[in-house]
Design a protein around this motif. Structure first.
Motif, PDB file in Angstrom:
ATOM      1  N   ASP A  37       0.831  -1.204   0.000  1.00  9.19           N
ATOM      2  CA  ASP A  37       0.000   0.000   0.000  1.00  9.19           C
ATOM      3  C   ASP A  37       0.868   1.257   0.000  1.00  9.19           C
ATOM      4  O   ASP A  37       0.590   2.231  -0.707  1.00  9.19           O
ATOM      5  N   LEU A  38       1.935   1.257   0.788  1.00  9.04           N
ATOM      6  CA  LEU A  38       2.824   2.419   0.850  1.00  9.04           C
ATOM      7  C   LEU A  38       3.601   2.616  -0.457  1.00  9.04           C
ATOM      8  O   LEU A  38       3.807   3.747  -0.903  1.00  9.04           O
ATOM      9  N   ARG A  39       3.999   1.516  -1.073  1.00 15.27           N
ATOM     10  CA  ARG A  39       4.870   1.608  -2.245  1.00 15.27           C
ATOM     11  C   ARG A  39       4.123   1.782  -3.562  1.00 15.27           C
ATOM     12  O   ARG A  39       4.635   2.442  -4.482  1.00 15.27           O
ATOM     13  N   PHE A  40       2.923   1.188  -3.657  1.00 11.86           N
ATOM     14  CA  PHE A  40       2.270   1.100  -4.966  1.00 11.86           C
ATOM     15  C   PHE A  40       0.970   1.890  -5.072  1.00 11.86           C
ATOM     16  O   PHE A  40       0.307   1.848  -6.103  1.00 11.86           O
ATOM     17  N   SER A  41       0.592   2.605  -4.042  1.00 15.46           N
ATOM     18  CA  SER A  41      -0.635   3.387  -4.117  1.00 15.46           C
ATOM     19  C   SER A  41      -0.450   4.590  -5.038  1.00 15.46           C
ATOM     20  O   SER A  41       0.489   5.372  -4.863  1.00 15.46           O
ATOM     21  N   PRO A  42      -1.353   4.796  -6.005  1.00 14.16           N
ATOM     22  CA  PRO A  42      -1.283   6.005  -6.832  1.00 14.16           C
ATOM     23  C   PRO A  42      -1.838   7.233  -6.120  1.00 14.16           C
ATOM     24  O   PRO A  42      -1.829   8.325  -6.677  1.00 14.16           O
ATOM     25  N   PHE A  43      -2.316   7.038  -4.894  1.00 11.22           N
ATOM     26  CA  PHE A  43      -2.911   8.133  -4.131  1.00 11.22           C
ATOM     27  C   PHE A  43      -1.975   8.680  -3.056  1.00 11.22           C
ATOM     28  O   PHE A  43      -2.316   9.620  -2.354  1.00 11.22           O
ATOM     29  N   ARG A  44      -0.804   8.078  -2.913  1.00 10.29           N
ATOM     30  CA  ARG A  44       0.204   8.555  -1.957  1.00 10.29           C
ATOM     31  C   ARG A  44       1.318   9.230  -2.749  1.00 10.29           C
ATOM     32  O   ARG A  44       2.034   8.572  -3.514  1.00 10.29           O
ATOM     33  N   LEU A  45       1.490  10.521  -2.570  1.00 12.29           N
ATOM     34  CA  LEU A  45       2.419  11.280  -3.399  1.00 12.29           C
ATOM     35  C   LEU A  45       3.858  10.808  -3.273  1.00 12.29           C
ATOM     36  O   LEU A  45       4.669  11.010  -4.189  1.00 12.29           O
ATOM     37  N   THR A  46       4.187  10.187  -2.136  1.00 11.65           N
ATOM     38  CA  THR A  46       5.570   9.733  -1.936  1.00 11.65           C
ATOM     39  C   THR A  46       5.762   8.258  -2.281  1.00 11.65           C
ATOM     40  O   THR A  46       6.850   7.721  -2.075  1.00 11.65           O
ATOM     41  N   SER A  47       4.726   7.597  -2.801  1.00 15.09           N
ATOM     42  CA  SER A  47       4.844   6.175  -3.116  1.00 15.09           C
ATOM     43  C   SER A  47       5.794   5.953  -4.287  1.00 15.09           C
ATOM     44  O   SER A  47       6.080   6.859  -5.079  1.00 15.09           O
ATOM     45  N   GLU A  48       6.271   4.740  -4.390  1.00 17.44           N
ATOM     46  CA  GLU A  48       7.158   4.374  -5.498  1.00 17.44           C
ATOM     47  C   GLU A  48       6.468   4.585  -6.839  1.00 17.44           C
ATOM     48  O   GLU A  48       7.083   5.055  -7.809  1.00 17.44           O
ATOM     49  N   VAL A  49       5.180   4.246  -6.908  1.00 17.66           N
ATOM     50  CA  VAL A  49       4.424   4.410  -8.145  1.00 17.66           C
ATOM     51  C   VAL A  49       4.319   5.876  -8.557  1.00 17.66           C
ATOM     52  O   VAL A  49       4.522   6.230  -9.728  1.00 17.66           O
ATOM     53  N   CYS A  50       4.005   6.741  -7.604  1.00 17.24           N
ATOM     54  CA  CYS A  50       3.883   8.172  -7.926  1.00 17.24           C
ATOM     55  C   CYS A  50       5.229   8.766  -8.308  1.00 17.24           C
ATOM     56  O   CYS A  50       5.316   9.593  -9.234  1.00 17.24           O
ATOM     57  N   ARG A  51       6.267   8.371  -7.622  1.00 19.84           N
ATOM     58  CA  ARG A  51       7.601   8.880  -7.954  1.00 19.84           C
ATOM     59  C   ARG A  51       8.031   8.392  -9.333  1.00 19.84           C
ATOM     60  O   ARG A  51       8.654   9.132 -10.105  1.00 19.84           O
ATOM     61  N   TYR A  52       7.681   7.149  -9.667  1.00 16.75           N
ATOM     62  CA  TYR A  52       7.956   6.628 -11.009  1.00 16.75           C
ATOM     63  C   TYR A  52       7.205   7.447 -12.054  1.00 16.75           C
ATOM     64  O   TYR A  52       7.770   7.832 -13.090  1.00 16.75           O
ATOM     65  N   ASP A  53       5.939   7.728 -11.774  1.00 19.55           N
ATOM     66  CA  ASP A  53       5.111   8.473 -12.722  1.00 19.55           C
ATOM     67  C   ASP A  53       5.662   9.876 -12.963  1.00 19.55           C
ATOM     68  O   ASP A  53       5.544  10.422 -14.070  1.00 19.55           O
ATOM     69  N   ARG A  54       6.296  10.457 -11.933  1.00 20.21           N
ATOM     70  CA  ARG A  54       6.872  11.802 -12.067  1.00 20.21           C
ATOM     71  C   ARG A  54       8.311  11.777 -12.587  1.00 20.21           C
ATOM     72  O   ARG A  54       8.956  12.808 -12.717  1.00 20.21           O
ATOM     73  N   GLY A  55       8.829  10.580 -12.853  1.00 20.29           N
ATOM     74  CA  GLY A  55      10.189  10.459 -13.359  1.00 20.29           C
ATOM     75  C   GLY A  55      11.251  10.706 -12.316  1.00 20.29           C
ATOM     76  O   GLY A  55      12.377  11.111 -12.648  1.00 20.29           O
TER      77      GLY A  55
END
Length: 243
Positions: A37-55
């Motif tokens: 949940d912490l790493r892959f949530s698209p709703f947590r700005l600091t998650s791994e997924v969000c950071r990946y999406d922002r490059g």
């Protein structure tokens, strides 16, 4: 010993039913799911997924690469009906992360020597063995038009069941080919050997609409129970229905 526990993770209830486990085994399951949940949530700005999406990631982890590969596979196989990245929206791999993460939890339990358990994540289920000798796990499928009615009951041993439908969250599944809510199906359930396959296939098939059940039934190892918008039922002949 038998262990049962329910926690809210990733926005839905997760139940753990271990017939031959210890409390520490349930602890490991929930620790992993909270990490996901912490790493892959698209709703947590600091998650791994969000950071990946922002490059912002200097390197993609093995887990994220596996999720990205799953997203690409189901986008390709569904002809674009399944998409983790829709125009004008952030990257959202939730449709594969749920099944993938719970299946990984099941693998952790098996690696610890457990052989009789059921993990239920918001209605998507992965099982191992039998709850009692000679008896399968019984998985009820909700009627898409009546929350108090069961359409069918599946007998499952060492397998997984996942359902995509509009009755809980409305028309939340988007057909990536049109950018519009998917239509044509009320619900589709996939029975497969693992929850990664069952969950992603169910989502992709629902996004495909009326063509989804036949496509899903043609996927290796997948069996289907689907109800279309006219309440017609499509059912794979080998599906383990006991009621």
């Amino acid at each position: 010993m038998a262990v049962t526990r329910v926690e809210q993770v990733m926005g839905f209830p997760v139940s753990v039913d271990l017939r031959d486990g210890e409390p520490e085994d349930a602890d490991r399951v929930f620790a992993w799911l909270h990490e996901v949940d912490l790493r892959f949530s698209p709703f947590r700005l600091t998650s791994e997924v969000c950071r990946y999406d922002r490059g912002e990631l200097p390197e993609v982890s093995d887990d994220l690469r596996e999720v990205l590969d799953l997203c690409s596979r189901y986008e390709r196989d569904s002809g674009g009906a399944f998409r983790a990245r829709l125009p004008g929206r952030p990257f959202d791999p939730c449709a594969v992360v749920k099944g993938w993460s719970v299946q990984r939890a099941a693998a952790m339990l098996r690696d610890s020597g457990l052989s009789r358990f059921c993990l239920n994540a918001g209605g998507d289920v992965v099982t191992a063995g039998e709850p009692t000798d000679g008896q399968p796990w019984r998985i009820g499928l909700r009627h898409p038009g009546n929350a108090n009615e069961i359409s069918a009951v599946l007998a499952v041993r060492d397998g997984a069941v996942a359902t995509s439908a509009a009755y809980e969250r409305g028309q939340h599944i988007i057909d990536g080919r049109t950018g519009l809510p998917a239509y044509g199906l009320l619900s589709i359930t996939i029975h497969a050997a693992d929850l990664t396959t069952a969950d992603a296939t169910a989502t992709a098939a629902f996004a495909m609409g009326a063509e989804g059940p036949a496509w899903a039934a043609a996927q290796p190892g997948c069996q289907v129970y689907a109800v279309d918008s006219d309440y017609r039922v499509f059912r794979s002949p080998e599906l383990p229905v006991i009621r």
